[in-house]
Design an enzyme around this catalytic site. Structure first.
Site, PDB file in Angstrom:
ATOM      1  N   SER A 113       5.362   4.377   2.607  1.00  0.00           N
ATOM      2  CA  SER A 113       5.998   5.595   3.131  1.00  0.00           C
ATOM      3  C   SER A 113       6.349   5.441   4.605  1.00  0.00           C
ATOM      4  O   SER A 113       7.341   5.997   5.077  1.00  0.00           O
ATOM      5  CB  SER A 113       5.080   6.810   2.916  1.00  0.00           C
ATOM      6  OG  SER A 113       4.067   6.887   3.898  1.00  0.00           O
TER       7      SER A 113
ATOM      8  N   GLY B 109       0.820  -1.194   0.000  1.00  0.00           N
ATOM      9  CA  GLY B 109       0.000   0.000   0.000  1.00  0.00           C
ATOM     10  C   GLY B 109       0.856   1.245   0.000  1.00  0.00           C
ATOM     11  O   GLY B 109       2.009   1.233   0.423  1.00  0.00           O
ATOM     12  N   CYS B 110       0.272   2.346  -0.496  1.00  0.00           N
ATOM     13  CA  CYS B 110       1.041   3.572  -0.653  1.00  0.00           C
ATOM     14  C   CYS B 110       1.422   4.164   0.708  1.00  0.00           C
ATOM     15  O   CYS B 110       2.584   4.513   0.947  1.00  0.00           O
ATOM     16  CB  CYS B 110       0.253   4.578  -1.485  1.00  0.00           C
ATOM     17  SG  CYS B 110      -1.457   4.799  -0.984  1.00  0.00           S
ATOM     18  N   TYR B 111       0.441   4.286   1.608  1.00  0.00           N
ATOM     19  CA  TYR B 111       0.756   4.792   2.942  1.00  0.00           C
ATOM     20  C   TYR B 111       1.783   3.886   3.633  1.00  0.00           C
ATOM     21  O   TYR B 111       2.744   4.352   4.247  1.00  0.00           O
ATOM     22  CB  TYR B 111      -0.499   4.827   3.818  1.00  0.00           C
ATOM     23  CG  TYR B 111      -1.477   5.928   3.535  1.00  0.00           C
ATOM     24  CD1 TYR B 111      -1.099   7.269   3.588  1.00  0.00           C
ATOM     25  CD2 TYR B 111      -2.816   5.637   3.257  1.00  0.00           C
ATOM     26  CE1 TYR B 111      -2.032   8.274   3.359  1.00  0.00           C
ATOM     27  CE2 TYR B 111      -3.751   6.634   3.031  1.00  0.00           C
ATOM     28  CZ  TYR B 111      -3.349   7.961   3.086  1.00  0.00           C
ATOM     29  OH  TYR B 111      -4.265   8.955   2.864  1.00  0.00           O
TER      30      TYR B 111
END
Lengths: 345, 345, 345, 345
Positions: free
Chosen positions: D161, D156-158
């Site tokens: 990060s 996932g993108c979150y």
């Protein structure tokens, strides 16, 4: 890697300059560009912030023609304000370099159009001569002249979007110039330059739209000269959009005779048949700013009124690419005989 | 508090509806509005999110004419899609209510202009009669008729910005209609309505600009009818701006004779001398969208070419206020003999 | 109209100043404010652009205490940079005026917190005395002191959003300070001031988000002083949002004991029961920036973890209203015994 | 061109899908990707609008495993909703294809973390087995496993990060997990998907900021599993930013002992020494969203408090590249033994 062209860039910290350096670094057929700073200007300390996508930190070199020659530089890009370009280009040419200038300094042949830039009838004999020799760097119209040019005057962003939309119709004799050509253009804020001003403050631009320079924008001169229009035939109104980049020009013309939409589409397609960076949309599909953003395309579409005489043309491009740095690379490719899309795909 | 007008609102959850309710709550001379829901529609559960600035939660009532009369309602606002307005307004009028309709349902007198809304030549005798009786609610032009109207057709947002810019010049005979009137309008996204679509998705709109409905936008009919133009004399191109609200129209016309800028300014100032909600800017200062945002003003400015014949007019307004709910309040004020700026300052 | 308070405003051209003037003009119980300019500053020529919503053009007067008194001015708003406020306020007070200062000049009692503004331990005896007498103008906490204050230090925008979110929990002994209080705030660009800089250029802000002043923002001092925290208990990180106005603070705390969500909601509701300008949202509904935009509200909402110990609070306000000019009006209302929402509805 | 890998893409019309197709077309070492449509779905008619930067129109093929094999396809990208991925991936694997899945369907090993997606303890034996075999495709942590994987679950993108920001400190034993890890993340709207909803309507997002899914966002499971945290140690709050793309996570942690900033920087630099797509910023310089936009970088920076114990980390990436399609390409490069930046420069 020896033998490859090594370009230098003066003015690499402006919006167009940053974009140009990025394109040169990724070009593939040229060496890493030398970044130049004018005397009296600090090198700046935030290059990492300016070029966040570049793989390594860049340093700036003083502008020294002898040193440039020693390092094998043959081509100099000027991404500088027009006053600087006006003074630097003649020296660069005299020193034997080829020059691609991204400012408005060398785009205009007629003194009355240059007046708006504050250039006298001629600043000097050199400037007068260079003005004559400079080639207006719109590859789709002037490709042959660009190949051999010593000084290429890279076109203005608005002018590119408008000239490319009108040239095919004018050449085909379809455009009734005397009924007037209305160009309503809208541009992102990077077109207004990097200088922080009241006008470019986020709070002034966001949630807003404003028209400016009505009847007296600098790009009018380029448009009338390249299309051989009379000044009275053109109305051009630029607007400042709340977006970082991109231009959309909505152009209103009247045709010389009733015409079918297919004839108009054919006119555009044939004119740009061999051109890599102009896309003609099938009517009534229209370009939007986001379609050409971050590309070197100029997108063209149109709608014809039911009377088959009134025509609305929509032209879009990325003002920092086809409207500035991308077109400069395209010109470089032409000057060195490379594929027109090298480094631009 | 008895004796004060109590309005009802059908369609209070759309963008114009929310704005209208907010204005009615703060109006001062009317009672708290009754919010109506159509049969078959849930009351919705997020009223607190819709009306975050209102002091108390609101509830929705079913649309029941008898109940409305019992509660003392005499005026009904329709902030509904035009199909709904077309069916609800005749009943409301027959039941003895006055109606201000914010949709396009009753704005057009000529069948050929109404066709774009899908209304047959006449849906019914009632509709035909009501179409004739409906008053186009542009207070600056039709103030006298609005005062006594049973059904006020509140104008379109684009149409308001364009009609107010052109009416003074046309009345003065200054405008050369046959040379064509070009209206290039740009609107914030709330003008496209609250329905979530691909077109109104944030990612589609942000960093973008697009033209749409070229030569066939619904508001053309209003403009030509109100200004008594021939359809062939008007070109109108709307664009979708990446901002929530606000309209800027850039209008290109040619004058019938060479004219001084002062004469044009005087023409505008005299025409709107007694009008509270139109501001005329001293040339060459031009309105921007943010100047009229969150106000009921229509701002007008212009630039005249050096030939004293070609004119660019810029007209700005807030599409949800002067372009919708604010103008509806202005019409209500006229209908009940109140000060034209009551509840709008 | 005689007898009504006449306020003066120094610094009326900044973002908070423009908003303040607009509120004063519409306030209802004060006369039209006098706009002051500092010696050496031009009056500016674009007042019409600054105050587009105001009914008439405004003129600027030189700062002359005698003239102010003659014109019946008793209250002076300073919407100036803190250095200016630091030098002007003592004179104004000595000349017998009451002062509401919107800058950070008089908010801090402790010298170590003032250091970040560059104020020495004490600039002068007068400054030292005035620092003691100045009242921190957060009406929900210090209403009683504000009523009689000569000098009100209007709170910072971030500080207002954070203090109002934490005060009820701290007073109730629910907040475990030693586990740390994390405040992650996001603000629109008007909070960064009107000065055009690289940082506020549209192209720098749009499509971007950045954190700044981590661990050393000026508002930390206000927060720890007003909430009687130890500096080591607070972490505050502001971010620059690509929007013109509005603040959202997301605050992370740990409770001293397992607690029910209803108890927390009750704690907030009771604390703010008599406060007009704080809205408590029913959990788990959370405020968004747009709910309080263009209002004087501070909106508070929260979510409690399943362990009933970790709490996330969301606090929103309009940085130019509750975070600046609106709060200044609220303070004026308190100082003169008027209703707390006069001129703010 | 024979012998080169030919990939297929299911779900090519979503935001990540479009980006993925663009990257595959320009990759250099793979053939033009086959675009697949699920049975029952129209091919769509606006491919030209979806892929405006692609050189030619694309057509969609039905999902037919036999036909895929005949065309030499060996690798299938799923850019589909997780329910679709959950049902399609087992078949694809059984049919002998390798799969890179961009959804959340296969990222989670623990049933309690999968519950939020609505997957039962195990849907089927195949699903149970595939869940065990699926490799979490974060190349910087799991590079070795990815090389040989049949099914790669693209993160996932979150989560990307946050995991990349915390992994080095956790491995070095510098992070005091029990004091809590606060992750305050902000994402552009493309992260919310292409479905038009009230939430993604331009007018809902513009000029706004909102928190959502506090304490229960789907990505929590990935973060705790990959970093071997206890759920109670992590607080994660996502926010919806008014920008099209990009993520910034501000992460608050406490160190196990007083530490120098240089030690922290070294910790990061050594951990990512051989990683092409993570950039460590020299403190106190912090990443901004625009630095990594349109690149595959994850940018990391930090600020240490004066007590040398409290640490704020800022992590930025482009949610459609390093947060989705770019990372999928990076995984493909690893799976086929190519350079990790092939097609991503």
């Amino acid at each position: 890697m020896t033998g490859r062209l090594r370009p230098a860039v003066l003015g690499a910290t402006g919006y167009a300059g940053v974009e140009l350096v990025r394109l040169l670094v990724d070009h593939g057929w040229v060496e890493k560009p030398l970044l130049l700073r004018r005397s009296g200007m600090g090198a700046g300390s935030d290059l990492a912030d300016l070029f966040p996508a570049l793989p390594e930190p860049y340093e700036f070199h003083p502008l020294d023609w002898v040193a440039l020659r020693k390092q094998g530089v043959k081509l100099v890009f000027l991404a500088t304000p027009h006053e600087i370009s006006r003074s630097v280009a003649p020296v660069a040419i005299e020193e034997g370099f080829r020059v691609i200038d991204l400012s408005g300094a060398w785009r205009l042949k007629q003194a009355r159009n240059r007046a708006i830039y504050g250039f006298g009838d001629e600043d000097s004999l050199t400037a007068a001569e260079l003005t004559r020799k400079a080639v207006y760097g719109l590859p789709e119209l002037n490709g042959d002249c660009i190949s051999g040019a010593a000084l290429v005057a890279n076109p203005g962003c608005y002018a590119t979007s408008i000239i490319l939309a009108l040239a095919p119709l004018l050449q085909a004799g379809l455009l009734d110039r005397q009924r007037g050509i209305i160009c309503d253009s809208k541009s992102g804020v990077s077109g207004a330059g990097k200088e922080p001003t009241d006008r470019t403050h986020f709070v002034s631009v966001a949630d807003n739209l404003s028209a400016y320079s009505v009847f007296n924008h600098r790009h009018c001169g380029e448009i009338v000269e390249q299309l051989q229009l009379d000044t009275s035939e053109l109305v051009f109104t630029p607007h400042l959009l709340p977006i970082p980049r991109g231009i959309l020009s909505t152009i209103y013309v009247r045709l010389t005779r009733t015409t079918q939409a297919t004839e108009i589409e054919t006119c555009y397609r044939e004119f740009y048949a061999r051109q890599r960076w102009v896309r003609v949309f099938a009517t009534p599909r229209l370009p939007q700013i986001r379609f050409s953003l971050f590309t070197n395309y100029c997108d063209l579409g149109f709608c014809l009124a039911e009377d088959h005489q009134r025509l609305v043309i929509v032209s879009c491009l990325d003002n920092l690419l086809k409207g500035a740095a991308g077109q400069a690379i395209q010109n470089m490719n032409l000057m060195y005989g490379w594929k027109e899309d090298q480094g631009l795909r």
